[in-house]
Enzyme design. Structure first.
Site, short mmCIF file in Angstrom:
data_model
loop_
_atom_site.label_atom_id
_atom_site.label_comp_id
_atom_site.label_asym_id
_atom_site.label_seq_id
_atom_site.Cartn_x
_atom_site.Cartn_y
_atom_site.Cartn_z
N GLU A 106 1.04 -1.24 0.18
CA GLU A 106 0.14 0.01 0.01
C GLU A 106 0.94 1.42 0.00
O GLU A 106 0.54 2.35 -0.75
CB GLU A 106 -1.14 -0.09 1.25
N TYR A 134 -6.49 6.80 3.78
CA TYR A 134 -6.61 5.68 2.86
C TYR A 134 -6.10 4.27 3.04
O TYR A 134 -6.66 3.15 3.04
CB TYR A 134 -6.15 6.10 1.26
N ASP A 189 -9.26 6.02 -2.43
CA ASP A 189 -7.95 6.57 -3.21
C ASP A 189 -8.58 7.24 -4.51
O ASP A 189 -9.62 7.63 -4.64
CB ASP A 189 -7.06 5.38 -3.62
#
Length: 362
Positions: A43, A126, A144
């Site tokens: 991520e 996020y 996102d």
DNA sequence: AACCCGGGGAC
DNA sequence: GTCCCAGGGTT
């Protein structure tokens, strides 16, 4: 705008989406595990970074640091070297802090809730949503750039996604429709849809599994969404690098805070307000250096960043007087370094290009 | 709320 | 050239 919808009413749509995701999602290495460390790694790497660009970095980080503990105990310089070329280097610095924070404050185990995750350095709204839903099945949205686009079109939301306050609208919307089970797959499906179908310029609506639920499609307004106002203004900067060598050594420095490339290594730098290639000789005179030889002067290297356009020159200068070299080094927090070991340091992209293309001088 | 922080690819 | 990418931190 307050949409009155509930998860239940949207189950037909979310089921279509989840079925589509199950059948059509890309096989990506980080999707084969729900281990928080690996998901976190992927991520952060993928923040503002395309899958194709981040892929090799993810694989290299997994090879070099198989566990969070391995990552945490690695020297920051090693992390930065592995991160070299990926950009937004604060991600690497923050990851290192975050890893050590988890080791010391959480006994090495990733916190398992959105509210705890978001307190960690480098993990924002996020990423906290992504990890919480993917790894720990918490029914929390992960908003996102893809999700902004998909949600804005699906529900025809014209709020400016550049404004901080808009995030709340999308987050709450996500909370309304996200299924309580499969929340991780749901978030990933939204993002996958945004990355492969609901494209910014020419969305492939005819291939979209939820096209019949899409308000923007019904209104033929896909192109106008999402609304994004923020424009970047680009400044011009002129970098004149001094590549000072003596014997087998070169002077380098590690870049400090409050500018680009923090923590990376480059050379002594004279920044000017415009093209001034001969500024270098004035500088050497100011240093009262006489015993030197200019070995090489490069053409302009152009390097484009989001907010800056860099115009870079490298002047390779051999300093014959050892004392000059040494004194200059002490006065400017520079380090002498073996030229042959330059490749072990993390350097910005244009420095990497220079080192590959025309250094050392034959 | 505005600004800063990389590099690359699609168009 | 323009836009955007599995954003977050600082001020």
């Amino acid at each position: 705008m307050k949409l009155k919808i509930k998860e239940k009413e949207w189950l037909p749509m979310t089921q279509e989406l989840l079925n589509w995701y199950k059948l059509n999602h890309r096989e990506l290495p980080w999707r084969s595990s729900k281990e928080a460390y690996k998901v976190w790694l992927s991520e952060i790497i993928l923040q503002q970074t395309r899958v194709a660009q981040g892929m090799s970095y993810y694989l290299r980080f997994c090879q070099n640091y198989a566990t969070l503990a391995d990552f945490a105990k690695a020297p920051l310089d090693d992390i930065l070297k592995l991160w070299q070329g990926l950009g937004y280097y604060s991600r690497a610095r923050n990851m290192h802090k975050c890893a050590n924070q988890i080791i010391s404050e959480f006994d090495g185990a990733f916190p398992q809730s959105y509210s705890e995750l978001i307190k960690l350095i480098g993990i924002g709204k996020y990423t906290a949503g992504a990890i919480a839903s993917i790894c720990f099945d918490e029914a929390v949205p992960a908003i996102d750039g893809n999700a902004f686009r998909v949600y804005s079109r699906l529900f025809h939301i014209s709020e400016d996604i550049s404004k901080a306050s808009t995030f709340k609208t999308f987050f709450e919307l996500g909370q309304e429709i996200i299924p309580n089970d499969q929340s991780g797959d749901f978030n990933q499906a939204i993002m996958e849809l945004g990355a492969t179908i609901c494209l910014p310029k020419n969305p492939k609506c005819e291939d979209c599994p939820i096209q019949h639920y899409c308000v923007a499609r019904a209104k033929k307004a896909q192109q106008a969404l999402p609304v994004k106002s923020k424009k970047v203004k680009v400044s011009q900067r002129y970098f004149n690098y001094l590549v000072l060598i003596h014997d087998s050594q070169v002077l380098i420095r590690q870049r400090g805070p409050k500018d680009i490339w923090q923590g990376l290594y480059d050379f002594p730098l004279i920044e000017t307000k415009n093209h001034t290639k001969n500024r270098i000789f004035e500088f050497l005179n100011e240093q009262k250096w006489k015993d030197f030889e200019v070995l090489h002067r490069t053409e302009e290297y152009k390097h484009i960043l989001t907010h800056q356009r860099l115009h870079i020159y490298f002047d390779v200068i051999e300093v014959r007087n050892w004392q000059d070299f040494k004194v200059f080094c002490q006065d400017n927090e520079l380090e002498r370094h073996e030229i042959s070991e330059l490749e072990t340091l993390a350097v910005p992209k244009p420095i990497e290009r220079f080192l590959q293309d025309e250094f050392p001088i034959q």
